[in-house]
Design a protein around this motif. Structure first.
Motif, PDB file in Angstrom:
ATOM      1  N   THR A 181       0.875  -1.312  -0.084  1.00  0.00           N
ATOM      2  CA  THR A 181      -0.034  -0.281  -0.031  1.00  0.00           C
ATOM      3  C   THR A 181       0.942   1.134  -0.054  1.00  0.00           C
ATOM      4  N   ALA A 182       1.789   0.918   0.429  1.00  0.00           N
ATOM      5  CA  ALA A 182       3.004   2.371   0.725  1.00  0.00           C
ATOM      6  C   ALA A 182       3.861   2.502  -0.939  1.00  0.00           C
ATOM      7  N   GLY A 183       3.631   1.288  -1.615  1.00  0.00           N
ATOM      8  CA  GLY A 183       4.271   1.320  -3.018  1.00  0.00           C
ATOM      9  C   GLY A 183       5.762   0.608  -2.436  1.00  0.00           C
ATOM     10  N   GLU A 184       5.915  -0.444  -1.592  1.00  0.00           N
ATOM     11  CA  GLU A 184       6.809  -0.893  -1.057  1.00  0.00           C
ATOM     12  C   GLU A 184       6.843  -2.162  -2.633  1.00  0.00           C
ATOM     13  N   SER A 185       7.939  -3.451  -2.577  1.00  0.00           N
ATOM     14  CA  SER A 185       8.127  -4.362  -2.456  1.00  0.00           C
ATOM     15  C   SER A 185       8.745  -5.184  -0.869  1.00  0.00           C
ATOM     16  N   THR A 186       8.627  -5.984  -0.939  1.00  0.00           N
ATOM     17  CA  THR A 186       9.035  -6.512   0.044  1.00  0.00           C
ATOM     18  C   THR A 186      10.407  -7.785   0.345  1.00  0.00           C
ATOM     19  N   ASP A 187      11.143  -8.485   0.808  1.00  0.00           N
ATOM     20  CA  ASP A 187      12.091  -9.113   0.984  1.00  0.00           C
ATOM     21  C   ASP A 187      12.154  -9.867   2.249  1.00  0.00           C
ATOM     22  N   PRO A 188      12.628 -10.837   2.037  1.00  0.00           N
ATOM     23  CA  PRO A 188      12.209 -11.796   3.349  1.00  0.00           C
ATOM     24  C   PRO A 188      11.884 -11.758   4.262  1.00  0.00           C
ATOM     25  N   ASP A 189      13.740 -11.138   4.603  1.00  0.00           N
ATOM     26  CA  ASP A 189      14.273 -10.559   5.652  1.00  0.00           C
ATOM     27  C   ASP A 189      12.572 -10.111   6.678  1.00  0.00           C
ATOM     28  N   THR A 190      12.256  -8.857   5.815  1.00  0.00           N
ATOM     29  CA  THR A 190      10.950  -8.647   5.723  1.00  0.00           C
ATOM     30  C   THR A 190       9.990  -9.126   6.777  1.00  0.00           C
ATOM     31  N   VAL A 191       9.019 -10.085   5.717  1.00  0.00           N
ATOM     32  CA  VAL A 191       8.341 -10.619   6.406  1.00  0.00           C
ATOM     33  C   VAL A 191       8.729 -11.580   7.181  1.00  0.00           C
ATOM     34  N   THR A 192       9.942 -11.820   7.362  1.00  0.00           N
ATOM     35  CA  THR A 192      10.633 -13.122   8.463  1.00  0.00           C
ATOM     36  C   THR A 192      10.242 -11.958   9.529  1.00  0.00           C
ATOM     37  N   ARG A 193      10.481 -10.865   9.551  1.00  0.00           N
ATOM     38  CA  ARG A 193      10.722  -9.996  11.084  1.00  0.00           C
ATOM     39  C   ARG A 193       8.669 -10.211  11.397  1.00  0.00           C
ATOM     40  N   LEU A 194       8.095  -9.160  10.257  1.00  0.00           N
ATOM     41  CA  LEU A 194       6.579  -8.587  10.030  1.00  0.00           C
ATOM     42  C   LEU A 194       6.015 -10.422  10.593  1.00  0.00           C
ATOM     43  N   THR A 195       6.103 -10.890  10.504  1.00  0.00           N
ATOM     44  CA  THR A 195       5.555 -12.555  10.682  1.00  0.00           C
ATOM     45  C   THR A 195       5.651 -13.068  11.804  1.00  0.00           C
ATOM     46  N   GLY A 196       6.589 -13.028  12.499  1.00  0.00           N
ATOM     47  CA  GLY A 196       7.755 -14.169  13.604  1.00  0.00           C
ATOM     48  C   GLY A 196       7.631 -15.190  13.457  1.00  0.00           C
ATOM     49  N   VAL A 252       4.393 -11.383  -7.185  1.00  0.00           N
ATOM     50  CA  VAL A 252       5.033 -11.578  -8.027  1.00  0.00           C
ATOM     51  C   VAL A 252       6.753 -11.065  -7.658  1.00  0.00           C
ATOM     52  N   PRO A 253       7.659 -11.822  -7.439  1.00  0.00           N
ATOM     53  CA  PRO A 253       8.762 -11.471  -7.640  1.00  0.00           C
ATOM     54  C   PRO A 253       9.665  -9.550  -8.116  1.00  0.00           C
ATOM     55  N   SER A 254       9.855  -9.288  -7.199  1.00  0.00           N
ATOM     56  CA  SER A 254      10.621  -7.734  -7.670  1.00  0.00           C
ATOM     57  C   SER A 254      11.048  -7.611  -7.054  1.00  0.00           C
ATOM     58  N   GLY A 255      12.550  -7.076  -7.848  1.00  0.00           N
ATOM     59  CA  GLY A 255      14.075  -6.853  -6.971  1.00  0.00           C
ATOM     60  C   GLY A 255      14.404  -7.837  -6.220  1.00  0.00           C
ATOM     61  N   ASP A 256      14.846  -7.597  -5.366  1.00  0.00           N
ATOM     62  CA  ASP A 256      14.937  -8.452  -4.122  1.00  0.00           C
ATOM     63  C   ASP A 256      14.227  -9.094  -3.261  1.00  0.00           C
ATOM     64  N   GLY A 257      12.642  -8.322  -3.620  1.00  0.00           N
ATOM     65  CA  GLY A 257      11.315  -8.376  -2.953  1.00  0.00           C
ATOM     66  C   GLY A 257      10.060  -9.081  -3.818  1.00  0.00           C
ATOM     67  N   TYR A 258       9.291  -8.852  -2.740  1.00  0.00           N
ATOM     68  CA  TYR A 258       8.027  -9.323  -3.913  1.00  0.00           C
ATOM     69  C   TYR A 258       7.133  -8.245  -3.445  1.00  0.00           C
ATOM     70  N   ARG A 259       6.506  -8.777  -4.364  1.00  0.00           N
ATOM     71  CA  ARG A 259       4.815  -7.381  -4.149  1.00  0.00           C
ATOM     72  C   ARG A 259       3.630  -8.145  -5.203  1.00  0.00           C
ATOM     73  N   LEU A 260       2.576  -7.497  -5.108  1.00  0.00           N
ATOM     74  CA  LEU A 260       0.877  -8.680  -5.745  1.00  0.00           C
ATOM     75  C   LEU A 260       1.283  -8.439  -7.109  1.00  0.00           C
ATOM     76  N   GLY A 261       0.551 -10.099  -6.941  1.00  0.00           N
ATOM     77  CA  GLY A 261       0.532 -10.316  -8.240  1.00  0.00           C
ATOM     78  C   GLY A 261      -1.603  -9.557  -8.293  1.00  0.00           C
ATOM     79  N   GLU A 262      -2.107  -9.742  -9.574  1.00  0.00           N
ATOM     80  CA  GLU A 262      -2.981  -9.933  -9.799  1.00  0.00           C
ATOM     81  C   GLU A 262      -4.185 -10.728  -8.953  1.00  0.00           C
ATOM     82  N   HIS A 263      -5.033 -10.058  -8.659  1.00  0.00           N
ATOM     83  CA  HIS A 263      -6.049 -10.913  -7.830  1.00  0.00           C
ATOM     84  C   HIS A 263      -6.964 -10.534  -7.789  1.00  0.00           C
ATOM     85  N   THR A 264      -8.323 -11.459  -7.815  1.00  0.00           N
ATOM     86  CA  THR A 264      -9.638 -11.640  -7.960  1.00  0.00           C
ATOM     87  C   THR A 264     -10.606 -10.964  -6.486  1.00  0.00           C
ATOM     88  N   PHE A 265      -9.694 -10.557  -5.539  1.00  0.00           N
ATOM     89  CA  PHE A 265     -10.332 -10.149  -4.052  1.00  0.00           C
ATOM     90  C   PHE A 265      -9.787  -9.280  -3.288  1.00  0.00           C
TER      91      PHE A 265
END
Length: 77
Positions: free
Chosen positions: A25-40, A60-73
């Protein structure tokens, strides 16, 4: 666009998806380390969920992280 079945996602997958979505929502991709920290979750668990979500087309992979893919929800943030 793939027709995503949200029911195919485990609770862990949904938490990983939501961590990426919250930062998207802030226009940022998220790397795996950040996801690990955010989720625990463990790093291997996060990486399994990320791989599954990419295979489903939800992320969808984006650089060193991930962003949202197309979704129907909706994503409410």
């Amino acid at each position: 666009m793939k027709d995503h079945d949200v029911q195919a996602m485990s609770d862990a997958d949904l938490h990983v998806y939501e961590a990426v979505a919250a930062r998207a929502t802030a226009g940022e991709s998220t790397d795996p380390d950040t996801v690990t920290r955010l989720t625990g979750f463990t790093d291997p668990g996060v990486r399994r969920s990320l791989a599954k979500l990419v295979a489903l087309g939800a992320l969808v992979p984006s650089g060193d992280g991930y962003r949202l893919g197309e979704h129907t929800f909706g994503v409410d943030y």
